[in-house]
Every structure is written in C-alpha cells, then in structure tokens.
Design an enzyme around this catalytic site. Structure first.
Site, PDB file in Angstrom:
ATOM      1  N   SER A 269      13.558  45.873  42.233  1.00  0.00           N
ATOM      2  CA  SER A 269      14.732  46.291  41.478  1.00  0.00           C
ATOM      3  C   SER A 269      14.303  47.323  40.442  1.00  0.00           C
ATOM      4  CB  SER A 269      15.366  45.090  40.777  1.00  0.00           C
ATOM      5  OG  SER A 269      14.566  44.730  39.669  1.00  0.00           O
ATOM      6  N   LYS A 270      15.276  47.744  39.666  1.00  0.00           N
ATOM      7  CA  LYS A 270      15.016  48.784  38.662  1.00  0.00           C
ATOM      8  C   LYS A 270      13.875  48.410  37.706  1.00  0.00           C
ATOM      9  CE  LYS A 270      18.651  51.981  38.564  1.00  0.00           C
ATOM     10  NZ  LYS A 270      18.842  51.848  39.964  1.00  0.00           N
ATOM     11  N   ARG A 271      13.738  47.098  37.485  1.00  0.00           N
ATOM     12  CA  ARG A 271      12.671  46.645  36.585  1.00  0.00           C
ATOM     13  C   ARG A 271      11.301  47.134  37.040  1.00  0.00           C
ATOM     14  NH1 ARG A 271      11.565  41.747  37.389  1.00  0.00           N
ATOM     15  NH2 ARG A 271      13.044  41.436  39.068  1.00  0.00           N
ATOM     16  N   HIS A 272      11.161  47.389  38.333  1.00  0.00           N
ATOM     17  CA  HIS A 272       9.861  47.786  38.851  1.00  0.00           C
ATOM     18  C   HIS A 272       9.636  49.289  38.761  1.00  0.00           C
ATOM     19  CE1 HIS A 272      10.626  43.877  40.878  1.00  0.00           C
ATOM     20  NE2 HIS A 272       9.377  43.698  40.532  1.00  0.00           N
ATOM     21  N   GLY A 273      10.498  49.981  38.016  1.00  0.00           N
ATOM     22  CA  GLY A 273      10.333  51.435  37.901  1.00  0.00           C
ATOM     23  C   GLY A 273      11.208  52.131  38.913  1.00  0.00           C
TER      24      GLY A 273
END
Ligand code: GLU
Length: 504
Positions: A269-273
C-alpha cells in the site's frame, strides 16, 4: 506441465504435421487485463497486465484491455488515463480497441434476463432493507448470513401481481447443488461446495449488473480463453463458473497469481512508498527494468536467472513458473535491477530515455544535445556503469554540462585537506595539461604520470585532487576520460578555479 501448455504444443504439432492450415482464430489465446479505474495503475495491476501480455506475446495471442468502469461513483477519467499512460510507458500495448464495461450494460441486462428465462435465476422482490435486517440479525447471533431462496418464492398469482404493480426486484442466480471446481493453472484443483455459495444477485433492482455477471458477460463476449488475475478473485471464480455454465458458454482457463506484499509482509500500500507505476516513470527507472522486476513478482523462469530483457521474458514466461506464495516488493531490488538494465540496454536505446531528463534538469536544450550526439552517447556509456537510476546519471552528468562545479565538502576535506600542497599539485597539473598540443587520453596520461615521477609522488596523488577540481567529487569515471569529456578549455578553467578556491 499444465494442461494449457500441453494443449498448445499438441495443437502446434498437429498443425505442422498434418500441414493443414487451421484458422488462427481457433487457437489464438485471448487474454485480458481488466482494471477498475479507481486510482492509478499500481504495481500489482501492472504485474497482472504484464503476465497476460507476456502470455499473449509468447503464444501469438491477443492481449485486451477492459476498463471496468461500472462503479460510476468511484471510476474517473483521470484514473483511466493514468492506466493507459502506465501501460504505454511499460510498452504493454493492447491489440484491439479498449472495452469499456460500462458501455455493455445492455448486454449485461440481457444476459441476466436470459438466465431468468432459462430458469437459472429468479426474481427477488425482497426489499433490500429486509435483507439488511436479516443480515444484521444473523451477524448478531454470530452466524454468516446466507440468502434463503424460499424467501423469494411467490405463487404465480403473487408474481403476476408484483409484476403488474411494477414492484422493483433484483435478479438472483439460482446456485445449483453440487461442487464447483476448476483446475487453476497456479493452484491446481480448487473446489467450492455449492452449498457455501448463496444465491447471489446478478442484476440489481435498478437494472445494473453485479460485478461477477458483468465480468463473465464481457469475458464471453471478448472470447477470453484464459483469465489470469490476482488471487483475491479466487472466491469470485466459482460464481463466475456457474454463470458461464448457465449461459452455455465454454469455460476459459483460470490462473490466479499471488498478491504482492511490502517488505513488512503486509499487503502493498501507499505506506510502502511509491506503488504507482507512474511514480517510477518519473523516478528515473527504465521500463525494461520495471518489467523485469514486475515479472519476478510471483513468477520465476525455473532457474536463478533474474536479469532478463523483454524478448527473453517472452521466451521464458509460462504459467508453469507462476508461484502460489505471495511476492514481496523490494524497492532495493528494483533499483539494483535498474542498474543492471542501465548497463545492458543498447546505448542508442538509452540515449533518448535519458535525454529528456537532462533537458528537464536544465542542463542543455534538446537540439544542442542532438548536435553533440556522439559526445553525449560516449558520456552516457561512462556514467551508466556507476548508476542505478536515470536520476543518478543526471546527477553525475552535471559537471560535463555546466561551466562550474560545486565541491562536495567531504571530497574537499579528503582530497584537499592540505590546501597548500593540493594547490601546488593542481597548479602543476594545470601547467602540464595546458602545454599539451592535443587533448588525447594517451598524451594526457603520459604527461601526468611524468609529472608524478618528477614530484616523487604516486599518480593517485595527482589524480585525486584533480578529480575534485573537475567534478567536485571523489568518484568519477577514469580521470582521463573525465578530462576528455569535459573538454580542454573547460578543464583548464576548472583547474584555475580550484587553485583560486584553495588560495582563499
Ligand atoms: N476489475 C477487477 C480488479 O481490478 C479485475 C477483474 C478480473 O480480472 O476478473 O480487480
């Protein structure tokens, strides 16, 4: 070996041995990528598109794009454009006109009514609020809610009355008894007891189709022979198979490819960049490297081989090599892969990819770069070996385009620590190089090595301070190449500037 491959091989043999020309339409695989345009093209979608595309290229098939825009509230034109852009950047072009699912609602409606007519579906007049109430009750009891067919049963008379009064109804699929199973090309046999599948709605009371009906109706219409998609769709597949059967259509093959997780084991997800393909396009990645990296997310060629260019990916790709287990998205590996591809691609292919980045960085105008093509390509060849991304190349290229350089403080403190001695060496270097008649590698090397001998110091004691003067850093390509690519006059001016800097 999976059955699909066997089928293809045997078809191939039969054709060549008998010498009979089969119409290609009979055997050409047709696959599709069916994104919902509710965001950008993310890594998982691009990977699924790639697998389908590779399969089509490998088996002389057809790769289709279907935009699943039936969810009007969440679908946007911007997202559709981002999907087209991402696929185009990767070179995953589609072979026929894009299919927009939303444009097929009349067929979806007709298919639902066909199922109604042939008894595979029935009208359900139960108000949605009543179903919500029953579901909430079941959940409160800790039970899973399953629609009870008998709730929808009406006497002929009641049915006639309801129809006459135009009461709204949904169309529900009548799930038959038995087991629904298929031979998944990744997971092998998957079976669902039909008793676990509720009579699902296929057409809402407002006449709009439900996802599974739209997909099956479109896949039949597009003559899809294999459905390859994320394994989050496994639970939809039995419903879809039941729909194919009820519509009297041949089943495609199914291949459910694994999810992609972040390095922490959680769903990407976005959390992973950056997870949107478009982001990578602007982070200085080569499409070939991105494709190679994506291909290895859930597939391997059956050996340790990792770095592959597109023709090799096409040649080696097969559903046999697809993994069951989730893949992990590792940005470090992506960078590494890009470095491998930077070193690998033909320079004439790399040059037009890097050129716009140099222009964007304000180093040079496109026409000026064209006028210096040989110089530019040579420089690119020097810089690419020390680069993992196009941005690395751009950063390293600055000293070759600009009049002056910025000195990296670390390089200064390391190589020019003793300012007086550095200044002396640089002045002597300047004098030697300035006296040369030609600006050739061999001549430059010879004269600077002679200088080192005269000063009783190693070559490195000359080359290292010189490197800082020329590029501002402690690392660069070979020093004589650097001199050559910066050019005579500019190199000499840079040496003057370094001496002046050290005098302050
Ligand atoms: N639109 C679906 C999705 O984006 C794909 C459906 C399919 O491939 O069957 O997940």
């Amino acid at each position: 070996m999976h059955s699909c491959r066997r089928a293809f091989l045997s078809i191939g043999f039969a054709t060549s041995r008998s010498g009979v020309l089969m119409t290609s339409a009979a055997v050409r695989p047709r696959v599709r990528f069916a994104p919902s345009p509710t965001g950008s093209l993310h890594v998982g979608g691009a990977r699924t598109a790639l697998f389908n595309w590779l399969y089509a290229r490998k088996y002389d098939g057809v790769f289709l794009l279907r935009v699943e825009d039936t969810d009007r509230a969440r679908s946007t034109d911007e997202s559709t454009r981002a999907i087209f852009d991402g696929l185009t950047w990767l070179g995953l072009t589609w072979d026929e006109d894009v299919v927009y699912q939303g444009a097929n609602s009349a067929r979806h409606y007709a298919d639902a009514h066909r199922l109604l007519e042939n008894g595979s579906a029935y009208r359900d007049f139960t108000p949605p609020s009543e179903i919500d109430r029953l579901r909430a009750e079941a959940e409160a009891r800790g039970d899973a809610f399953k629609f009870d067919r008998s709730m929808a049963e009406l006497s002929e008379r009641d049915l006639a009355d309801k129809l006459a009064s135009s009461a709204p109804y949904a169309i529900r699929f009548r799930v038959p008894d038995g087991v629904t199973e298929w031979n998944d090309l990744v997971h092998e046999r998957i079976a669902f007891p039909n008793k676990d599948i509720e009579d699902f709605i296929i057409l809402r009371s407002d006449g709009t189709p439900v996802y599974n009906l739209a997909v099956v109706s479109d896949d039949i219409d597009m003559r899809i022979t294999m459905v390859m998609r994320g394994d989050d769709h496994i639970s939809n597949t039995p419903k879809q198979i039941l729909l194919y059967q009820a519509l009297g259509a041949p089943l495609p093959q199914f291949a459910h490819v694994p999810m992609i997780l972040g390095a922490d084991g959680k769903k990407l997800s976005k959390r992973h960049g950056a997870t949107a393909v478009g982001d990578y396009q602007y982070l200085g990645l080569l499409p070939g490297a991105m494709l190679n990296f994506l291909a290895l997310l859930g597939w391997s060629p059956g050996s340790d081989l990792e770095v592959m260019q597109l023709p090799e990916l096409i040649e080696r790709f097969d559903t046999d090599g697809l993994h069951k287990k989730a893949a992990v998205f590792d940005t470090k590996k992506l960078e590494w892969m890009n470095g491998q591809h930077l070193a690998l691609v033909p320079l004439e292919e790399l040059a037009p990819v890097v050129a716009p980045a140099l222009v964007r960085a304000g180093y040079i105008r496109a026409d000026e770069l064209n006028a210096r093509h040989t110089w530019y390509v040579g420089l690119l060849d020097l810089l690419r070996v020390r680069s993992r991304t196009i941005d690395d190349i751009v950063r390293q290229a600055a000293p070759y385009f600009h009049e002056t350089v910025e000195y990296d403080p670390e390089a200064v403190s390391k190589q020019w620590r003793d300012a007086e001695s550095a200044s002396k060496i640089l002045a002597a270097t300047r004098a030697r190089l300035g006296a040369l008649d030609s600006w050739e590698l061999a001549g430059m090397e010879e004269s600077l090595r002679a200088l080192a001998d005269e000063l009783g110091i190693s070559g490195g004691k000359i080359f290292q301070p010189l490197r800082v003067a020329l590029v501002g850093l402690t690392v660069s390509p070979g020093i004589f190449e650097v001199l050559q690519y910066i050019g005579r006059e500019r190199s000499l001016r840079r040496l003057d500037a370094a001496v002046a800097y050290l005098a302050t």
